[in-house]
Motif scaffolding. Structure first.
Motif, PDB file in Angstrom:
ATOM      1  N   ARG A 184       0.857  -1.192   0.000  1.00 14.76           N
ATOM      2  CA  ARG A 184       0.000   0.000   0.000  1.00 14.76           C
ATOM      3  C   ARG A 184       0.888   1.235   0.000  1.00 14.76           C
ATOM      4  NH1 ARG A 184      -3.302   1.775   4.897  1.00 14.76           N
ATOM      5  NH2 ARG A 184      -2.297  -0.042   5.783  1.00 14.76           N
TER       6      ARG A 184
ATOM      7  N   SER B  79      -3.608   3.825  -1.473  1.00 11.24           N
ATOM      8  CA  SER B  79      -4.113   2.795  -2.387  1.00 11.24           C
ATOM      9  C   SER B  79      -2.979   1.833  -2.728  1.00 11.24           C
ATOM     10  CB  SER B  79      -4.673   3.430  -3.663  1.00 11.24           C
ATOM     11  OG  SER B  79      -3.669   4.196  -4.300  1.00 11.24           O
TER      12      SER B  79
ATOM     13  N   GLN C 251      -2.531   1.259  -8.513  1.00 13.18           N
ATOM     14  CA  GLN C 251      -3.590   2.268  -8.598  1.00 13.18           C
ATOM     15  C   GLN C 251      -3.025   3.668  -8.390  1.00 13.18           C
ATOM     16  OE1 GLN C 251      -6.691   1.389  -5.835  1.00 13.18           O
ATOM     17  NE2 GLN C 251      -8.042   3.011  -6.557  1.00 13.18           N
TER      18      GLN C 251
END
Length: 254
Positions: free
Chosen positions: A217, A230, A234
């Motif tokens: 993340r 995210s 992404q």
């Protein structure tokens, strides 16, 4: 002691709730909510002065916070004293500057905490230290002093020293920013191996390649806030905030 403790052992290792921090008039952390799961690699990126290092240092209370709560492995962060020392032993920290003891050999640097804090006997501590120095690729330097090593070697020793305490989580505060360019990769490679081995990690870095390849993340911070978080894919392909788009356009295309 309730019976719920083992249940917590599977889930979140670090939880920050509503954490605020000022340096004088400067509001460096604003209502930070962040959860790091066991075995997760969280990479914190963003512009300088955004609060990234302060966040990292608050997790093991090198920086105190004004308000909010920080919980590590189900326990609130203690204020000071013996409990805090015990907690710090569970939270490995690697800084920009290597913070090695100049008057001790590499081997002594890596055994010291084991002997003093963990009460490990010297023989066991030295065996563990040599194994870790081998793991980070500097076993041949065991009897040298830090000044005799390159910056990249010193940083790998610092990682071995943190690992020697068998920490539950490793915090990295811009671990490559003081290194010459050709040494950065050797340190990042050790960190990638750690990530693959399942170590829980919070990494503040400017190394976007590392963020892409090693993070579970990405947390993007600016102006003391977490603006978005995210997956690396992404975040780098379609960030949702203008602040992140602006940041990425500046660093990825210059």
């Amino acid at each position: 002691m309730t019976q719920e403790a083992p249940e917590q052992a599977t889930g979140d290792l670090v939880v920050l709730r509503g954490v605020d921090k000022h340096f004088g008039d400067l509001h460096v952390l604003r209502e930070i909510d962040l959860t790091v799961a066991r075995g997760e690699v969280v990479v914190v990126i963003g512009p300088s002065g955004g609060g990234k290092s302060t966040l990292c240092r608050a997790i093991n209370r090198l920086e105190t916070v004004d308000s909010g709560e920080i919980v590590i492995d189900g326990k609130p962060l203690p204020a000071e004293g013996r409990e805090l020392a015990a907690l710090r032993a569970d939270v490995g920290m690697v800084f920009q500057s290597f913070n090695l003891f100049a008057h001790k050999t590499v081997l002594q640097n890596v055994t010291l905490g084991q002997i003093k804090v963990r009460r490990t006997d010297r023989k066991t501590a030295e065996e563990r230290a040599r194994g870790l120095l081998q793991r980070v690729g500097v076993e041949a330097q065991a009897d040298k002093y830090p000044a005799q090593l390159s910056g990249g070697q010193q940083q790998r020793v610092a990682i071995a020293r943190a690992l020697a305490m068998d920490p539950k989580i490793m915090l990295f505060d811009e671990p490559t920013s003081a290194l010459d360019p050709e040494m950065i990769n050797e340190v990042l490679e050790v960190m990638r191996q750690l990530a693959r081995s399942g170590m829980t990690m919070v990494v503040v870095t400017h190394e976007m390649g590392f963020a892409r390849s090693a993070a579970n993340r990405v947390v993007f911070m600016a102006d003391g806030r977490i603006v978005e978080e995210s997956t690396p894919d992404q975040f780098f392909s379609s960030p949702s905030s203008d602040r992140a788009k602006d940041f990425l356009s500046k660093i990825l295309h210059h």
